[in-house]
Write a protein that holds these residues in place. Structure first.
Motif, PDB file in Angstrom:
ATOM      1  N   GLN A 139       0.825  -1.211   0.000  1.00  0.00           N
ATOM      2  CA  GLN A 139       0.000   0.000   0.000  1.00  0.00           C
ATOM      3  C   GLN A 139       0.860   1.263   0.000  1.00  0.00           C
ATOM      4  O   GLN A 139       0.424   2.301  -0.488  1.00  0.00           O
ATOM      5  N   LYS A 140       2.061   1.165   0.548  1.00  0.00           N
ATOM      6  CA  LYS A 140       3.001   2.284   0.518  1.00  0.00           C
ATOM      7  C   LYS A 140       3.868   2.275  -0.734  1.00  0.00           C
ATOM      8  O   LYS A 140       4.765   3.098  -0.885  1.00  0.00           O
ATOM      9  N   PHE A 141       3.604   1.333  -1.660  1.00  0.00           N
ATOM     10  CA  PHE A 141       4.395   1.141  -2.869  1.00  0.00           C
ATOM     11  C   PHE A 141       5.829   0.734  -2.561  1.00  0.00           C
ATOM     12  O   PHE A 141       6.755   1.046  -3.321  1.00  0.00           O
ATOM     13  N   ILE A 142       6.018   0.032  -1.438  1.00  0.00           N
ATOM     14  CA  ILE A 142       7.311  -0.594  -1.143  1.00  0.00           C
ATOM     15  C   ILE A 142       7.202  -2.037  -1.620  1.00  0.00           C
ATOM     16  O   ILE A 142       6.511  -2.863  -1.011  1.00  0.00           O
ATOM     17  N   TYR A 143       7.857  -2.325  -2.724  1.00  0.00           N
ATOM     18  CA  TYR A 143       7.672  -3.627  -3.361  1.00  0.00           C
ATOM     19  C   TYR A 143       8.963  -4.450  -3.418  1.00  0.00           C
ATOM     20  O   TYR A 143       8.919  -5.670  -3.467  1.00  0.00           O
ATOM     21  N   ASN A 144      10.109  -3.827  -3.402  1.00  0.00           N
ATOM     22  CA  ASN A 144      11.374  -4.569  -3.357  1.00  0.00           C
ATOM     23  C   ASN A 144      11.671  -4.890  -1.890  1.00  0.00           C
ATOM     24  O   ASN A 144      12.518  -4.256  -1.249  1.00  0.00           O
ATOM     25  N   VAL A 145      10.963  -5.850  -1.355  1.00  0.00           N
ATOM     26  CA  VAL A 145      11.060  -6.152   0.074  1.00  0.00           C
ATOM     27  C   VAL A 145      11.169  -7.665   0.268  1.00  0.00           C
ATOM     28  O   VAL A 145      10.474  -8.444  -0.387  1.00  0.00           O
TER      29      VAL A 145
END
Length: 623
Positions: A139-145
């Motif tokens: 939802q925060k557009f943190i996708y490389n996790v």
């Protein structure tokens, strides 16, 4: 500068098991970055041992080009919210709701780059809790996790793949790597696999509006419509390469493109972007500071320049006779004729001994012969000497070429509705106290150019009105327009009218796509846009709808037509002027000869009177 953040949070145990996998990740991936930032939250001695070992490794193995690392505390929220953008993050944390809340509240775009690389080290966590964590990060557009965790004593690296052949927008964890304790290394070096190279036909929401030549609406007989244009071609190209399904919304309301004001207020379809009702917008949006501040902008894929449509002045029928040649050519032609007249005059009055050699002894009226050769008349008497004949032949050939070119150009202009612009530069426009009508989002550009006193801001709905006003010669203003729109409108309306612009361009603006801030689509689309730019496809799609030859249209209609009285009205006007001049000269000549005749009659009468008087005196003397 890229930053690496290592946030160390209360790790209760298993320090020896975790240290080596962490160092291996740092060695294979994070150490390649430019700097390291440690943000530490201490809880027990095991945390200190992990930090010491990591720091010792960096001190002993980091290359000499590394920027020194910095240690921060997670408790110092003010430091975490600083303007320094941290890009690469490793987070050591327990599955603790309070600690996770601190992390989520700290992960803002002010202190972190959402497209950075994040690794959470959580030893004990269920898949459902992991999915909830991924969902909040997504939802925060943190996708490389990634989440580094223990599973039955095995160190696993898990992430989520939002797009797959089985499901769209999937946040369930999957294993992407495993640490081999015997070999003391990870099974592969792919710690952050790409996630947006293939959308597997998942839907992406897009919104657009009509803005030629980017988006053009074509009505179909059954009441439906289709969209085409340069941006439609671009989106179709992105759709084919990235393999996504386009869920397109078309807004045909006036002002649908929307405005972005300096205070963050937006209108039109931009509202749907900020309210998460759409994923991206297209329609040759300008990559401006307000747009990129409150929304996300793609890489610019096309640049246009801003110019000004200026009022046009109709050419009169007589003015068209002077249009085929430019001023420099008229001046050159006059100089040639003047030199010819000058040479004839000098030879006739000053250098008479050369006259027979250059002009010919049998040419009694050289000025008349010069005029005959210039207008294409036939000469019945040629010079006897070869040199004089060569000079006459060269002059006749010169006049033939000039006359033929002039007649061809004159024929073209007599058939056109040619208009001229009195302005060549923006300085000319402003110097004559003309106003410059423009949109709000171009105001800053014009103010920086020193044109603040000449600007009048108009609404997008007033575009058509002010464009039409530029055809009024009495309109004291100009309308700012982008080059792509100008070219398209000139090409579309070439049979009826075309716009004229200043030769000087105002400035250049870049075009791009608009997204939500920090959207995962920005990086995915930019990668393909670079490829499409490199192979020339974007330029090809754009040139299908615009043609730079339509900047300066010399004639309004391009198909042959019969000449009418209006086309040759100038010729009749010149003929009428000639008749008037001839009649005037005839009257003057008649009056002149009548006066001469009366004067001559008076002179003869006086002469007769004198003779008679002399005879009378002689007779009287004899008598």
């Amino acid at each position: 500068m890229k930053f690496i953040l290592i946030i160390l949070l209360a790790l209760c145990c298993h320090s020896q098991i975790i240290e080596n996998p962490i160092i291996a990740i740092i060695n294979k991936f994070y150490i390649q970055q430019l700097s390291l930032n440690f943000i530490v939250h201490f809880n027990d001695s095991s945390q200190v041992r992990i930090l010491d070992r990591v720091l010792n490794y960096l001190n002993n193995n980091a290359s000499t080009d590394f920027v020194p690392f910095m240690i921060e505390s997670l408790d110092n929220k003010k430091s975490l919210s600083s303007s320094v953008k941290r890009r690469n993050v490793i987070i050591f944390i327990d599955n603790n709701h309070d600690l996770l809340s601190i992390i989520f509240s700290s992960l803002t775009s002010d202190g972190f780059q959402m497209n950075g690389f994040y690794t959470f080290v959580i030893l004990r966590i269920k898949d459902d809790d992991m999915s909830n964590l991924f969902e909040k990060l997504w939802q925060k557009f943190i996708y490389n996790v990634n989440i580094l965790t223990l599973d039955n004593g095995r160190v696993m690296l898990k992430t989520f793949m939002p797009f797959s052949a089985e499901i769209c927008y999937n946040i369930r964890p999957i294993i992407i790597n495993e640490y081999d304790n015997k070999l003391e290394k990870w099974k592969n070096d792919n710690f952050f696999p790409p996630k947006f190279t293939n959308f597997y036909n998942c839907s992406l929401r897009a919104t657009t509006f009509e803005y030629a030549p980017a988006v053009i609406k074509r009505n179909i007989n059954n009441g439906s419509y289709t969209l085409e244009g340069s941006d439609i071609e671009l989106i179709n190209g992105l759709k084919d390469i990235l393999n996504f399904h386009l869920n397109l919304t078309y807004n045909d309301k006036p002002g649908a493109s929307g405005m972005t004001y300096k205070n963050g207020t937006v209108t039109g379809v931009k509202l749907s972007l900020l309210s998460n009702d759409t994923d991206f917008l297209f329609g040759l949006y300008y990559v401006t500071y307000p747009n990129c501040l409150y929304m996300g902008c793609s890489r610019p894929y096309y640049a246009v320049f801003m110019t000004v449509i200026v009022p046009q002045i109709d050419l009169t029928s007589l003015e068209k006779f002077f249009i085929p040649f430019r001023l420099d050519l008229w001046v050159s032609l006059i100089i040639v004729l003047f030199l010819a007249v000058f040479v004839i005059a000098i030879l006739k009055h000053k250098l008479k001994r050369f006259r027979n050699f250059i002009i010919g002894s049998n040419i009694n009226d050289p000025f008349n012969e010069l005029l005959t050769a210039f207008i294409g008349g036939s000469s019945h008497k040629l010079p006897r000497r070869n040199f004089a004949r060569y000079l006459l032949m060269i002059f006749i050939l010169f006049c033939l070429v000039m006359r033929s070119v002039y007649i061809g150009g004159l024929f073209k202009y007599l058939q056109s509705n040619e208009k001229i612009s009195p302005f060549k530069t923006i300085k000319d426009l402003v110097a004559r106290d003309y106003k410059l009508y423009s949109h709000f989002y171009f105001e800053d550009y014009l103010v920086n150019m020193g044109l603040s006193d000449s600007i009048i801001i108009i609404k997008p709905s007033e575009d058509a009105y002010y464009k039409a006003k530029t055809f009024d010669p009495n309109f004291r203003g100009g309308f700012s327009i982008t080059s792509d729109e100008l070219l398209y409108l000139n090409k579309l309306n070439v049979a009826n009218f075309t716009y004229r612009v200043c030769k000087e361009h105002l400035y250049t603006v870049n075009n791009g796509l608009l997204f939500q801030n920090d959207s995962f689509l920005i990086e995915a689309f930019d990668r393909i846009i670079i490829q499409l730019q490199s192979n020339g496809l974007i330029n090809y799609w754009i040139t299908k709808y615009i043609d730079t030859s339509y900047f300066d249209i010399k004639k309004a209609d391009r198909i042959p037509e019969q000449l009418t009285l209006s086309h040759l009205l100038g010729s009749f006007q010149m003929w009428l002027c000639g008749i008037i001049l001839a009649t005037g000269s005839f009257i003057i000549e008649v009056i002149y000869y009548k006066i001469k005749k009366v004067e001559r009659g008076k002179s003869l009468l006086n002469e007769r009177k004198y003779i008679l008087s002399s005879i009378s005196k002689k007779e009287n003397g004899k008598g």
